[in-house]
Design a protein around this motif. Structure first.
Motif, PDB file in Angstrom:
ATOM      1  N   UNK A 226       0.854  -1.187   0.000  1.00  0.00           N
ATOM      2  CA  UNK A 226       0.000   0.000   0.000  1.00  0.00           C
ATOM      3  C   UNK A 226       0.893   1.241   0.000  1.00  0.00           C
ATOM      4  N   UNK A 227       0.530   2.223  -0.827  1.00  0.00           N
ATOM      5  CA  UNK A 227       1.337   3.440  -0.954  1.00  0.00           C
ATOM      6  C   UNK A 227       0.668   4.662  -0.344  1.00  0.00           C
ATOM      7  N   UNK A 228      -0.378   4.458   0.424  1.00  0.00           N
ATOM      8  CA  UNK A 228      -1.012   5.596   1.101  1.00  0.00           C
ATOM      9  C   UNK A 228      -0.049   6.187   2.130  1.00  0.00           C
ATOM     10  N   UNK A 229      -0.152   7.486   2.331  1.00  0.00           N
ATOM     11  CA  UNK A 229       0.680   8.135   3.347  1.00  0.00           C
ATOM     12  C   UNK A 229       0.249   7.760   4.753  1.00  0.00           C
ATOM     13  N   UNK A 230      -1.077   7.590   4.944  1.00  0.00           N
ATOM     14  CA  UNK A 230      -1.601   7.234   6.262  1.00  0.00           C
ATOM     15  C   UNK A 230      -2.481   6.007   6.109  1.00  0.00           C
ATOM     16  N   UNK A 231      -2.199   4.988   6.910  1.00  0.00           N
ATOM     17  CA  UNK A 231      -2.931   3.732   6.811  1.00  0.00           C
ATOM     18  C   UNK A 231      -3.548   3.382   8.153  1.00  0.00           C
ATOM     19  N   UNK A 232      -4.866   3.258   8.160  1.00  0.00           N
ATOM     20  CA  UNK A 232      -5.580   2.741   9.321  1.00  0.00           C
ATOM     21  C   UNK A 232      -6.160   1.383   8.945  1.00  0.00           C
ATOM     22  N   UNK A 233      -5.871   0.388   9.739  1.00  0.00           N
ATOM     23  CA  UNK A 233      -6.328  -0.953   9.445  1.00  0.00           C
ATOM     24  C   UNK A 233      -7.272  -1.420  10.549  1.00  0.00           C
ATOM     25  N   UNK A 234      -8.345  -2.140  10.118  1.00  0.00           N
ATOM     26  CA  UNK A 234      -9.310  -2.733  11.054  1.00  0.00           C
ATOM     27  C   UNK A 234      -9.483  -4.197  10.686  1.00  0.00           C
ATOM     28  N   UNK A 235      -9.595  -5.024  11.671  1.00  0.00           N
ATOM     29  CA  UNK A 235      -9.836  -6.449  11.421  1.00  0.00           C
ATOM     30  C   UNK A 235     -10.546  -7.045  12.634  1.00  0.00           C
ATOM     31  N   UNK A 236     -11.308  -8.105  12.376  1.00  0.00           N
ATOM     32  CA  UNK A 236     -12.076  -8.766  13.435  1.00  0.00           C
ATOM     33  C   UNK A 236     -11.241  -9.880  14.048  1.00  0.00           C
ATOM     34  N   UNK A 237     -11.247  -9.913  15.358  1.00  0.00           N
ATOM     35  CA  UNK A 237     -10.524 -10.957  16.081  1.00  0.00           C
ATOM     36  C   UNK A 237     -11.472 -11.559  17.107  1.00  0.00           C
ATOM     37  N   UNK A 238     -11.571 -12.894  17.109  1.00  0.00           N
ATOM     38  CA  UNK A 238     -12.496 -13.585  18.012  1.00  0.00           C
ATOM     39  C   UNK A 238     -11.740 -14.556  18.908  1.00  0.00           C
TER      40      UNK A 238
ATOM     41  N   UNK B 193     -15.305 -18.110  28.544  1.00  0.00           N
ATOM     42  CA  UNK B 193     -16.169 -18.954  29.391  1.00  0.00           C
ATOM     43  C   UNK B 193     -17.038 -18.053  30.250  1.00  0.00           C
ATOM     44  N   UNK B 194     -18.291 -18.289  30.209  1.00  0.00           N
ATOM     45  CA  UNK B 194     -19.228 -17.520  31.021  1.00  0.00           C
ATOM     46  C   UNK B 194     -20.423 -18.377  31.389  1.00  0.00           C
ATOM     47  N   UNK B 195     -20.805 -18.354  32.648  1.00  0.00           N
ATOM     48  CA  UNK B 195     -21.901 -19.176  33.162  1.00  0.00           C
ATOM     49  C   UNK B 195     -21.659 -20.660  32.889  1.00  0.00           C
ATOM     50  N   UNK B 196     -20.374 -21.034  32.917  1.00  0.00           N
ATOM     51  CA  UNK B 196     -20.024 -22.431  32.702  1.00  0.00           C
ATOM     52  C   UNK B 196     -20.148 -22.884  31.274  1.00  0.00           C
ATOM     53  N   UNK B 197     -20.357 -21.950  30.343  1.00  0.00           N
ATOM     54  CA  UNK B 197     -20.485 -22.299  28.931  1.00  0.00           C
ATOM     55  C   UNK B 197     -19.445 -21.554  28.121  1.00  0.00           C
ATOM     56  N   UNK B 198     -18.998 -22.200  27.040  1.00  0.00           N
ATOM     57  CA  UNK B 198     -18.072 -21.537  26.115  1.00  0.00           C
ATOM     58  C   UNK B 198     -18.851 -20.600  25.197  1.00  0.00           C
ATOM     59  N   UNK B 199     -18.333 -19.430  25.020  1.00  0.00           N
ATOM     60  CA  UNK B 199     -18.974 -18.457  24.122  1.00  0.00           C
ATOM     61  C   UNK B 199     -17.904 -17.718  23.329  1.00  0.00           C
ATOM     62  N   UNK B 200     -18.206 -17.449  22.067  1.00  0.00           N
ATOM     63  CA  UNK B 200     -17.269 -16.731  21.214  1.00  0.00           C
ATOM     64  C   UNK B 200     -17.495 -15.236  21.363  1.00  0.00           C
ATOM     65  N   UNK B 201     -16.407 -14.526  21.613  1.00  0.00           N
ATOM     66  CA  UNK B 201     -16.472 -13.067  21.710  1.00  0.00           C
ATOM     67  C   UNK B 201     -15.576 -12.468  20.626  1.00  0.00           C
ATOM     68  N   UNK B 202     -16.108 -11.534  19.867  1.00  0.00           N
ATOM     69  CA  UNK B 202     -15.369 -10.910  18.767  1.00  0.00           C
ATOM     70  C   UNK B 202     -15.256  -9.408  18.999  1.00  0.00           C
ATOM     71  N   UNK B 203     -14.116  -8.878  18.655  1.00  0.00           N
ATOM     72  CA  UNK B 203     -13.886  -7.424  18.745  1.00  0.00           C
ATOM     73  C   UNK B 203     -13.304  -6.944  17.421  1.00  0.00           C
ATOM     74  N   UNK B 204     -13.486  -5.655  17.157  1.00  0.00           N
ATOM     75  CA  UNK B 204     -12.909  -5.042  15.954  1.00  0.00           C
ATOM     76  C   UNK B 204     -11.667  -4.262  16.377  1.00  0.00           C
ATOM     77  N   UNK B 205     -10.505  -4.767  16.001  1.00  0.00           N
ATOM     78  CA  UNK B 205      -9.243  -4.119  16.369  1.00  0.00           C
ATOM     79  C   UNK B 205      -8.857  -3.069  15.327  1.00  0.00           C
ATOM     80  N   UNK B 206      -8.307  -1.973  15.819  1.00  0.00           N
ATOM     81  CA  UNK B 206      -7.880  -0.884  14.937  1.00  0.00           C
ATOM     82  C   UNK B 206      -6.412  -0.563  15.201  1.00  0.00           C
ATOM     83  N   UNK B 207      -5.640  -0.397  14.129  1.00  0.00           N
ATOM     84  CA  UNK B 207      -4.226  -0.042  14.241  1.00  0.00           C
ATOM     85  C   UNK B 207      -3.899   1.070  13.232  1.00  0.00           C
ATOM     86  N   UNK B 208      -2.949   1.934  13.619  1.00  0.00           N
ATOM     87  CA  UNK B 208      -2.375   2.903  12.675  1.00  0.00           C
ATOM     88  C   UNK B 208      -1.013   2.369  12.248  1.00  0.00           C
ATOM     89  N   UNK B 209      -0.843   2.129  10.957  1.00  0.00           N
ATOM     90  CA  UNK B 209       0.389   1.542  10.447  1.00  0.00           C
ATOM     91  C   UNK B 209       1.409   2.623  10.093  1.00  0.00           C
TER      92      UNK B 209
END
Length: 289
Positions: A231-243, A247-263
């Protein structure tokens, strides 16, 4: 017939004359007293300039040789030099055949490091002293010839690899170029960059076994396993989903967040995933191996 007496033949007697005293400057490497050449260099071309030079001179007097506690003071009183004060040197005169050395060079005024003279005939005034008592004084002349050699001096090239973002180390640089600098000494007079483009590339690599979806400056992208994008942009902001699985209430649950970085422009990055969960995505520096 009158006979004339034979003419008297005069016989000249050999008259021994003493050689004149030897007083003045000795120069290392020269057999002549009070004669020397000082070579200097004038440079032309891309790197013009002038190289000053000097010769070591030592005072000597055959009538008052060196001895303990003696010094000699020599002044250059040649017309054309500054007289307040005259260029002078004050040297020890206590051992061997001549005084302590002084560096002689061309100039018009007194200098603390060099004893200044003019090109051609120079007139010197001297005093040999033992403590405060003057043992000998006088005047002598010396011929100091200036030789100027003219030489061509052009710039020389130095080629090196550089990162287009100087703040990024070469091991993490995504955009390495070749720059050739033409230098005069430590100064660069011109330079050439290859390739000559103004854009700076930033690398994103997918080092996982899975495809990764992400957003660059809010534009969706997809990168398959083992592939790269620049990428040749002068300013790069990247977002990606990470899951990750929590464990909650004795059950497995998937939690996902949207991570943001300035490259950082011109740097190498890679996607990684957790060894336990391929959806736990992150991005980090990607050094060259």
């Amino acid at each position: 017939m009158e006979i004339q007496p034979p003419p008297e033949i005069g016989i000249e007697e050999d008259v021994e004359t003493e050689p004149p005293p030897e007083i003045g400057w000795e120069f290392l490497g020269s057999r002549e007293l009070n004669q020397v050449e000082i070579n200097e260099t004038k440079y032309k071309g891309e790197c013009p300039g002038y190289s000053w030079s000097s010769r070591e001179a030592r005072f000597t007097s055959s009538t008052t040789p060196p001895a303990r506690k003696r010094r000699v003071i020599v002044k250059n009183i040649t017309r054309g030099v500054a007289s307040d004060p005259y260029p002078y040197t004050d040297r020890e005169y206590y051992d061997g055949r001549y005084s302590e050395g002084t560096e002689m060079s061309f100039g018009k005024r007194h200098h603390s490091k060099y004893f200044h003279v003019l090109d051609g005939d120079n007139t010197f005034e001297y005093e040999i002293k033992e403590r405060d008592r003057v043992l000998e004084s006088g005047v002598f002349t010396a011929v100091i010839k200036r030789n100027i050699n003219v030489r061509q001096r052009d710039s020389y090239p130095i080629t090196k690899s550089v990162c287009m973002n100087s703040e990024v180390p070469m091991s993490l640089c995504a955009d390495i170029r070749t720059i050739t600098e033409y230098k005069c000494g430590s100064s660069v007079i011109r330079s050439f960059l290859k390739p000559k483009t103004t854009e700076v590339g930033t690398l994103i690599s997918n080092q996982t076994l899975y495809s990764v979806k992400y957003w660059i400056n809010d534009r969706i992208q997809k990168l398959s396993s083992g592939s790269d994008k620049i990428y040749t942009n002068n300013f790069l902001n990247i977002k990606f989903k990470s899951c990750y699985v929590g464990t909650g209430d004795g059950k497995n649950s998937k939690e996902c967040t949207l991570k943001t970085r300035s490259l950082e422009r011109g740097k190498r990055y890679k996607f990684t995933v957790s060894e336990l969960d391929y959806e736990s995505v992150d991005i980090e520096d990607f050094p060259r191996s």
